[in-house]
Design an enzyme around this catalytic site. Sequence first.
Site, PDB file in Angstrom:
ATOM      1  N   ASN A 149       0.794  -1.244   0.000  1.00  0.00           N
ATOM      2  CA  ASN A 149       0.000   0.000   0.000  1.00  0.00           C
ATOM      3  C   ASN A 149       0.816   1.279   0.000  1.00  0.00           C
ATOM      4  O   ASN A 149       0.433   2.258  -0.631  1.00  0.00           O
ATOM      5  CB  ASN A 149      -0.991  -0.008   1.178  1.00  0.00           C
ATOM      6  CG  ASN A 149      -0.304  -0.136   2.519  1.00  0.00           C
ATOM      7  OD1 ASN A 149       0.745  -0.745   2.643  1.00  0.00           O
ATOM      8  ND2 ASN A 149      -0.900   0.450   3.530  1.00  0.00           N
ATOM      9  N   GLY A 225       3.120  -5.676   7.227  1.00  0.00           N
ATOM     10  CA  GLY A 225       2.153  -6.423   6.431  1.00  0.00           C
ATOM     11  C   GLY A 225       0.985  -6.843   7.296  1.00  0.00           C
ATOM     12  O   GLY A 225       0.739  -6.259   8.356  1.00  0.00           O
ATOM     13  N   SER A 226       0.286  -7.867   6.857  1.00  0.00           N
ATOM     14  CA  SER A 226      -0.947  -8.259   7.544  1.00  0.00           C
ATOM     15  C   SER A 226      -0.643  -9.008   8.842  1.00  0.00           C
ATOM     16  O   SER A 226       0.426  -9.615   8.993  1.00  0.00           O
ATOM     17  CB  SER A 226      -1.791  -9.144   6.625  1.00  0.00           C
ATOM     18  OG  SER A 226      -1.053 -10.294   6.304  1.00  0.00           O
ATOM     19  N   GLU A 245       5.058  -4.579  12.132  1.00  0.00           N
ATOM     20  CA  GLU A 245       4.124  -3.471  11.877  1.00  0.00           C
ATOM     21  C   GLU A 245       2.945  -4.070  11.126  1.00  0.00           C
ATOM     22  O   GLU A 245       3.027  -4.306   9.919  1.00  0.00           O
ATOM     23  CB  GLU A 245       4.808  -2.376  11.036  1.00  0.00           C
ATOM     24  CG  GLU A 245       5.983  -1.694  11.719  1.00  0.00           C
ATOM     25  CD  GLU A 245       5.558  -0.750  12.831  1.00  0.00           C
ATOM     26  OE1 GLU A 245       4.349  -0.496  12.989  1.00  0.00           O
ATOM     27  OE2 GLU A 245       6.440  -0.277  13.554  1.00  0.00           O
ATOM     28  N   LEU A 246       1.856  -4.325  11.849  1.00  0.00           N
ATOM     29  CA  LEU A 246       0.752  -5.104  11.258  1.00  0.00           C
ATOM     30  C   LEU A 246      -0.477  -4.226  11.045  1.00  0.00           C
ATOM     31  O   LEU A 246      -0.377  -3.012  10.987  1.00  0.00           O
ATOM     32  CB  LEU A 246       0.480  -6.330  12.128  1.00  0.00           C
ATOM     33  CG  LEU A 246       1.734  -7.150  12.493  1.00  0.00           C
ATOM     34  CD1 LEU A 246       1.403  -8.305  13.418  1.00  0.00           C
ATOM     35  CD2 LEU A 246       2.458  -7.643  11.247  1.00  0.00           C
ATOM     36  N   CYS A 279      -2.941   1.167   7.064  1.00  0.00           N
ATOM     37  CA  CYS A 279      -3.083   0.490   8.358  1.00  0.00           C
ATOM     38  C   CYS A 279      -3.647   1.424   9.430  1.00  0.00           C
ATOM     39  O   CYS A 279      -4.226   0.961  10.399  1.00  0.00           O
ATOM     40  CB  CYS A 279      -1.741  -0.056   8.803  1.00  0.00           C
ATOM     41  SG  CYS A 279      -0.449   1.178   8.700  1.00  0.00           S
ATOM     42  N   GLU A 373      -9.855  -5.768  10.169  1.00  0.00           N
ATOM     43  CA  GLU A 373      -9.289  -4.664   9.385  1.00  0.00           C
ATOM     44  C   GLU A 373      -9.958  -4.645   8.019  1.00  0.00           C
ATOM     45  O   GLU A 373      -9.871  -5.621   7.271  1.00  0.00           O
ATOM     46  CB  GLU A 373      -7.778  -4.879   9.214  1.00  0.00           C
ATOM     47  CG  GLU A 373      -7.159  -3.811   8.344  1.00  0.00           C
ATOM     48  CD  GLU A 373      -5.663  -4.001   8.157  1.00  0.00           C
ATOM     49  OE1 GLU A 373      -5.233  -5.119   7.829  1.00  0.00           O
ATOM     50  OE2 GLU A 373      -4.933  -3.015   8.341  1.00  0.00           O
TER      51      GLU A 373
END
Length: 475
Positions: A149, A225-226, A245-246, A279, A373
């Site tokens: 993204n 990412g996820s 970093e989710l 995010c 999310e």
Amino acid sequence: MEMFIGGRWTSSGEQVDVRSPYDGRVVGRVPLAGSSDVERAIASAVRGTAVMRDLPAHERSAILKRTGERLMERLDAIADLLSREVGKTIREARAEVQRSAGLFSWAAEEAKRLSGETIPFDAAPGAEDRIGFFLRVPVGVVAAITPFNVPLALAAHKLAPALAAGNSVLFKPTTATPLADLELVRALVDAGLPPDAINAVTGRGSTVGDAIVSAPQVRMITFTGSREVGRSLTSRAGFKKLTMELGGNAPCVVRPSADVSRAAGAIVRGGYAIAGQNCISVQRVLAHSAVYAPLIDEVADRVKKLRSGDPLDEATDMGPVINGAEAERIEEWIQEAVGKGARLVTGGHREGTLVEPTVLADVPLDCRVSTEELFGPVVAFYRVDDLEEIVRIANGVDYGLQSGIFTQDVDEAFWLARRLDAGGVWINDVSTFRVDFMPYGGMKGSGYGREGVRFAMEEMTEIKVIAWRLRAPQM
Ligand code: NAP
């Protein structure tokens, strides 16, 4: 485009097309690396650790500064690539290139400030004859794995601090949007980074990513990412430092004293940028009854004016989502919420990958828009008056990245800020705001560890104590 392994631009047998999410046109092609490519990249990155260890801070700083300058020199070309591969608007893409260049110049400064502390050994009885300090030393090979993204800036958030701290980097951008990232690698090489200090491997996470994650030579993984991929990765990484970093599903609390127009403007900017694929996108607005209806009206008015379409058109406010499957999923989640009683205020439909910017009101708490999310251009409204209830709902999810609170009441703002599960809380702004040098990261399923150049450098270094035992001098 090619990968960068062992100081050379290189290809592999198999290639994969990178397609525009807007019109499906091929934007570029990248190699699908095989296991031998990953092995060569790891061997090079290991050699790179020795080179970087001996590179003084002022030289690391100069290289990072030049990298930022290279990105700015190529701003238009890289922004064009970013816009085409991600589908984000050309204005968003330009801002991302500028932001990435800024990150490198900030890291160039921080490279000169990485330092330790003296240790007051004489505070311990029996250690009065000792003196010493600690240094921050690079961990070694840092593997950086990034999402689609905000591919360039999120790569910059990893590569710039890792190199500023004296590490070598093994970089795996996502297969969906790797092109601007390879331009970043080119900028680093052009700026004079020692070749083994950066290796970039393209290929699917399930193969290439897996090989990187399980390699013992990799000392740290910095992953964005996820939550799902992050979780599986932590279980396979073994004995490594990790920064995760989710995802998020950020709440925005709007209280009776809030400036409704200010809140509405911020919610629209924060909820629909990059078609909501952020995010820290505003996903859930918990608004008091006193402002609920006027806030929804104003947000809906502004949302109806957003122009979606061709990302390369300067007049476009919102581009497509990353692919058809994601567009279908978002539409399905909207339908699920409506099926369970939510009111569709505006939007709700899609044409291919273009999802209409959508506002939902009176959303039930048991649908996926509320619990998961969403990662699309949808903002959900909940009427909630009681402060304890706000905290219960805001924290009632397995995420905690950033939050926003709109109120003129300082006591109320701090009462809430202390209780919200989030790595960052904005008062009188939304979750989406971030400056790149502040500590940034999540709680719960949003991950752990912090980015923001100085804070990432702390994660990417280890502490080494060096101390002396002194003797009384000969008088
Ligand atoms: P993703 O599917 O989790 O992919 C992220 C990266 O992981 C990609 O490079 C992917 O490679 C790689 N990967 C996939 N499977 C892997 C495996 N088994 N081992 C190692 N690597 C693997 O995420 P995405 O769809 O690109 O990005 C959206 C997600 O990122 C959202 O959840 C969003 O919230 C999150 N995000 C978080 C932040 C933050 O700062 N907290 C910022 C931006 C985005 P391939 O794609 O090539 O397979």
